[in-house]
Write a protein that holds these residues in place. Sequence first.
Motif, mmCIF file in Angstrom:
data_model
loop_
_atom_site.group_PDB
_atom_site.id
_atom_site.type_symbol
_atom_site.label_atom_id
_atom_site.label_comp_id
_atom_site.label_asym_id
_atom_site.label_seq_id
_atom_site.Cartn_x
_atom_site.Cartn_y
_atom_site.Cartn_z
ATOM 1 N N LYS A 36 26.044 -22.170 4.374
ATOM 2 C CA LYS A 36 26.038 -20.953 5.180
ATOM 3 C C LYS A 36 27.439 -20.370 5.369
ATOM 4 N N ILE A 37 28.441 -21.220 5.555
ATOM 5 C CA ILE A 37 29.805 -20.724 5.803
ATOM 6 C C ILE A 37 30.561 -20.453 4.511
ATOM 7 N N SER A 38 29.913 -20.676 3.385
ATOM 8 C CA SER A 38 30.525 -20.453 2.078
ATOM 9 C C SER A 38 30.395 -18.983 1.679
ATOM 10 N N ASN A 39 31.288 -18.544 0.805
ATOM 11 C CA ASN A 39 31.199 -17.196 0.257
ATOM 12 C C ASN A 39 30.338 -17.160 -0.995
ATOM 13 N N THR A 40 29.765 -18.301 -1.374
ATOM 14 C CA THR A 40 28.927 -18.394 -2.567
ATOM 15 C C THR A 40 27.620 -19.072 -2.174
ATOM 16 N N ASP A 41 26.802 -19.376 -3.162
ATOM 17 C CA ASP A 41 25.565 -20.101 -2.866
ATOM 18 C C ASP A 41 25.760 -21.612 -2.957
ATOM 19 N N GLN A 42 26.996 -22.046 -3.052
ATOM 20 C CA GLN A 42 27.342 -23.469 -3.099
ATOM 21 C C GLN A 42 28.042 -23.857 -1.795
ATOM 22 N N PRO A 43 27.890 -25.108 -1.356
ATOM 23 C CA PRO A 43 28.587 -25.540 -0.137
ATOM 24 C C PRO A 43 30.103 -25.424 -0.288
ATOM 25 N N VAL A 44 30.793 -25.215 0.834
ATOM 26 C CA VAL A 44 32.249 -25.214 0.810
ATOM 27 C C VAL A 44 32.730 -26.610 0.456
ATOM 28 N N PRO A 45 33.909 -26.736 -0.135
ATOM 29 C CA PRO A 45 34.416 -28.069 -0.487
ATOM 30 C C PRO A 45 34.754 -28.886 0.754
ATOM 31 N N GLY A 46 34.399 -30.143 0.726
ATOM 32 C CA GLY A 46 34.706 -31.041 1.825
ATOM 33 C C GLY A 46 33.944 -32.334 1.672
ATOM 34 N N LEU A 47 34.434 -33.366 2.318
ATOM 35 C CA LEU A 47 33.812 -34.682 2.214
ATOM 36 C C LEU A 47 34.037 -35.480 3.482
ATOM 37 N N PRO A 48 33.115 -36.415 3.770
ATOM 38 C CA PRO A 48 33.411 -37.383 4.829
ATOM 39 C C PRO A 48 34.472 -38.353 4.324
ATOM 40 N N LEU A 49 35.189 -38.960 5.237
ATOM 41 C CA LEU A 49 36.235 -39.915 4.875
ATOM 42 C C LEU A 49 35.832 -41.315 5.309
ATOM 43 N N HIS A 50 36.210 -42.308 4.511
ATOM 44 C CA HIS A 50 35.959 -43.707 4.859
ATOM 45 C C HIS A 50 36.747 -44.031 6.109
ATOM 46 N N GLU A 51 36.213 -44.909 6.928
ATOM 47 C CA GLU A 51 36.854 -45.219 8.210
ATOM 48 C C GLU A 51 38.151 -46.007 8.088
ATOM 49 N N SER A 52 38.391 -46.660 6.957
ATOM 50 C CA SER A 52 39.629 -47.437 6.811
ATOM 51 C C SER A 52 40.514 -46.809 5.739
ATOM 52 N N GLY A 53 41.747 -47.207 5.745
ATOM 53 C CA GLY A 53 42.713 -46.703 4.771
ATOM 54 C C GLY A 53 44.042 -47.414 4.949
ATOM 55 N N LYS A 54 45.083 -46.831 4.425
ATOM 56 C CA LYS A 54 46.441 -47.357 4.549
ATOM 57 C C LYS A 54 47.346 -46.253 5.078
ATOM 58 N N VAL A 55 48.335 -46.658 5.833
ATOM 59 C CA VAL A 55 49.356 -45.743 6.308
ATOM 60 C C VAL A 55 50.649 -46.096 5.577
ATOM 61 N N VAL A 56 51.218 -45.118 4.878
ATOM 62 C CA VAL A 56 52.434 -45.331 4.095
ATOM 63 C C VAL A 56 53.592 -44.636 4.804
#
Length: 113
Positions: A36-56
């Motif tokens: 709905k918030i996209s300017n096309t008929d495809q979803p806007v780019p985005g993803l959920p993120l994994h809860e863990s990671g590394k801090v550099v």
Amino acid sequence: MKQFLYLFRGGDEGYAEQSPEEMQAHMARWGEWMTKISNTDQPVPGLPLHESGKVVADGGNLITDGPFTEGKEIVGGYVLVEANDLDHAVELSKECPIFEFGGTVEVREAIKM
């Protein structure tokens, strides 16, 4: 049009308490909203993120497990959206499904370099 980044925080506790069917329905609402918030008929780019990671830090000399912040402050995902200005981007964010579970959306303009 300008680009804006939506950073999603919180809402994980309520989501985790849902049945598999409720989770699937909730994720379908995300897909519908992102289209709905996209300017096309495809979803806007985005993803959920994994809860863990590394801090550099320190030029790569210091690497720790993370993120270590309070649960409601952890960035759980992101979306890139195009809008006329900040107010327009905020308006587009108001129907985000994260609000169903008390989460928040941080809206930030991406600066062209």
